[in-house]
Design an enzyme around this catalytic site. Structure first.
Site, PDB file in Angstrom:
ATOM      1  N   GLN A 470      64.485  36.921  47.362  1.00  0.00           N
ATOM      2  CA  GLN A 470      65.505  37.923  47.676  1.00  0.00           C
ATOM      3  C   GLN A 470      65.174  39.289  47.081  1.00  0.00           C
ATOM      4  O   GLN A 470      65.543  40.321  47.644  1.00  0.00           O
ATOM      5  CB  GLN A 470      66.874  37.463  47.148  1.00  0.00           C
ATOM      6  CG  GLN A 470      67.408  36.227  47.838  1.00  0.00           C
ATOM      7  CD  GLN A 470      68.753  35.809  47.273  1.00  0.00           C
ATOM      8  OE1 GLN A 470      69.441  36.591  46.628  1.00  0.00           O
ATOM      9  NE2 GLN A 470      69.128  34.566  47.503  1.00  0.00           N
ATOM     10  N   CYS A 471      64.492  39.308  45.954  1.00  0.00           N
ATOM     11  CA  CYS A 471      64.135  40.564  45.286  1.00  0.00           C
ATOM     12  C   CYS A 471      62.736  41.018  45.704  1.00  0.00           C
ATOM     13  O   CYS A 471      61.913  40.211  46.126  1.00  0.00           O
ATOM     14  CB  CYS A 471      64.178  40.396  43.762  1.00  0.00           C
ATOM     15  SG  CYS A 471      65.795  39.903  43.120  1.00  0.00           S
TER      16      CYS A 471
END
Length: 590
Positions: A470-471
């Site tokens: 997600q990052c």
């Protein structure tokens, strides 16, 4: 070094026997501005005074002049200057000095003369009949005169007049003395006569001073020696140092200092650098994270003074070490507004604002707030020169890409991997009935956008992903490299649009203008690529752009509700079906 000449004025306002403030005496002044303080110190001061224009001109044409030697330290805002009033170092002796008993009559004659001439010079001539003319128009038997600007026979103007007379053969060593008129009037300029167009004068309170001074030449200066350097404020024969910092606004000082690098570049390295073009460019930064912070700093260095941030997030504890505009105290603040405030602290003159906004994305269900967010984003892109896409997720770049293609606005994408980075400038927009001709920024054909390489529509990339997925997990040195490249591409692109254009990669005043740059830290390699647009692109294809122009936010709703809507609209679904059938035929043949 460089020199410039201008007309300077001298006026005196002492309480007795003086020229009025509005009575100006004009004479030439030259300013020599040196590049370094070392040049200033090395300058031969006597040779400087003897340069053309410094000494009085010979014969009946006399000219006093002022010369200023100067060095400006632009970094420290200090000016080192040394004014001079050059004259030969001859030695004159006053034989006699007598007040003119007919001073009132002379006042009247000088007033008539002053009304006739347009600009009052330091020298004049008194004819045998008592009338006053310019020194150049003197008739035989005239007595030359000088306006006394310092109140004594040793004034600078008196000395230069005597120098001119000596050079013209009217004053010789051990020869006959000469008489000159030293006049200090008290005239007040009233107005311009509407009928004649001439100036009107009247006498002020207090009497004028008019003396006839008889002088002889005692000794000629050897080797052309000159005098005339002025004393500084400490009474020493030395330059004056003027510190301008205390007299200027700090914001103005910061703005001027911040442009020094650009001005030095334009001075000799890149004369065609258009700093005015850059200062008038406005940039919209969609994403105020790591990339947004670095891009903003680089934009400031290039003279961009209008930056708007768009971001829907807040500053977290992990951000300050990677995102250069934030610090520990900013935790919990909205990124967009906080970044804008920090940019103003770096340079107060910048116009910077932050818009807290969550961008509607394909694959994500829309909400009531998404409609106004779409309208706001559309207005922001229209009102800015260049848009940067600097967000974490792929799908968040889709709507800005569509709007830029519709409006024909330059759009630059910056994306990071673990050790790789991408900078891409989107192609020019899709023509419309209202805008049949779209600015191509020098490109021969329409170049690809960020989504042209995809054969699938953008989807929700955050679903079923672990935290590292997600990052944006990337090597720390990658973001400043990619951000700097993105800004350099923009500056080169703007300069190429100003001049002659060419295809992708064609040069501008700053060099090449690549369409795509890919870099990888695994081998520290950088590649420059150029790709044409994909006619079935889910972002910049004519079908998507035309649907956006027709439906607006409804297109965003359909793309959010149906994962295959964009693929069906652009023909990607059919393209994939044909490709799959082709693979099946190949398998049968095998």
């Amino acid at each position: 070094s460089s020199s410039s000449s201008s007309s300077s004025s001298s006026s005196s306002s002492s309480s007795s026997g003086s020229l009025e403030r509005n009575e100006l005496v004009r004479f030439p002044c030259s300013l020599t501005l040196l590049n370094t303080i070392e040049d200033f110190k090395r300058t031969d001061k006597n040779e400087f005074l003897t340069r053309p224009g410094a000494a009085a001109t010979p014969s009946a044409k006399f000219e006093a002049s002022c010369k200023v030697l100067c060095f400006a330290d632009l970094k420290k805002d200090k000016v080192v200057s040394w004014p001079s009033f050059p004259a030969r170092a001859d030695v004159y002796a006053v034989v006699s000095e007598v007040d003119d008993p007919e001073v009132d009559a002379f006042d009247d004659a000088f007033t008539r003369y002053r009304c006739e001439v347009g600009s009052l010079g330091p020298y004049f001539a008194v004819s045998p009949d008592g009338s006053v003319t310019t020194a150049a128009a003197a008739v035989p038997g005239s007595t030359f005169g000088v306006l006394d600007l310092s109140g004594g026979h040793r004034s600078w103007t008196m000395r230069t007049l005597l120098d001119g007379m000596r050079e013209g053969g009217m004053l010789e060593k051990d020869g006959e003395p000469v008489t000159v008129v030293s006049y200090r009037p008290t005239l007040r300029r009233l107005e311009v006569d509407a009928e004649t167009g001439k100036l009107k004068f009247e006498k002020s309170a207090g009497g004028s001073s008019c003396r006839r001074v008889t002088v002889r030449l005692v000794q000629e200066a050897s080797d052309g020696a000159m005098v005339g350097w002025s004393l500084n404020h400490k009474g020493k024969l030395a330059p004056s140092v003027l510190d301008l910092k205390a007299t200027q606004d700090k914001s103005s000082l910061a703005e001027r200092a911040s442009r020094l690098n650009l001005e030095l570049m334009r001075w000799r390295a890149i004369p065609s650098l258009d700093t005015k073009l850059l200062s008038e460019t406005s940039c919209l930064l969609i994403g105020a994270g790591t990339l947004g912070c670095y891009v903003a700093r680089c934009l400031l260095a290039w003279g961009i003074r209008d930056v708007t941030f768009v971001d829907g997030g807040v500053v977290s504890m992990s951000n300050p070490v990677r995102q250069s505009l934030f610090d520990f105290e900013d935790k919990g603040k909205g990124k967009a507004e906080c970044a804008a405030e920090k940019l103003k602290k770096i340079l107060p003159s910048v116009t910077s604002s932050g818009v807290q906004l969550s961008i509607p994305m394909p694959g994500h269900p829309t909400t009531e707030a998404d409609s106004s967010a779409t309208a706001t984003l559309n207005d922001l892109i229209k009102s800015h020169t260049v848009t940067y896409l600097l967000t974490d997720t792929r799908e968040s770049r889709w709507l800005p890409s569509v709007i830029c293609a519709s409006e024909g606005k330059p759009c630059i994408d910056v994306a990071l991997g673990l050790g790789s980075w991408l900078v891409m400038r989107h192609g020019h927009g899709v023509p419309s009935p209202d805008a049949p001709v779209v600015d191509s920024f020098g490109d021969e054909g329409r170049m690809a956008c960020y989504f042209c390489a995809d054969v699938v529509a953008p989807q929700n990339s955050m679903r079923d992903r672990t935290i590292d997925q997600q990052c944006t997990v990337t090597r720390p040195g990658l973001a400043p490299i990619a951000s700097g490249m993105a800004v350099e591409v923009m500056v080169a692109m703007l300069h190429r649009r100003k001049g002659a254009g060419g295809g992708g990669g064609a040069a501008s005043a700053l060099g090449a203008v690549p369409h795509t740059i890919r870099g990888d830290l695994s081998d520290y390699g950088v590649r420059s690529l150029s790709t044409s647009c994909f006619e079935q692109c889910t972002a910049c294809s004519p079908k998507v752009v035309e649907k956006w122009r027709e439906e607006g936010f409804r297109l965003v709703e359909w793309a959010g509700e149906d994962a295959t809507y964009l693929e069906d609209l652009t023909g990607l679904t059919e393209l994939k079906r044909v490709a799959e059938e082709g693979w099946e035929l190949d398998d049968d043949e095998d």
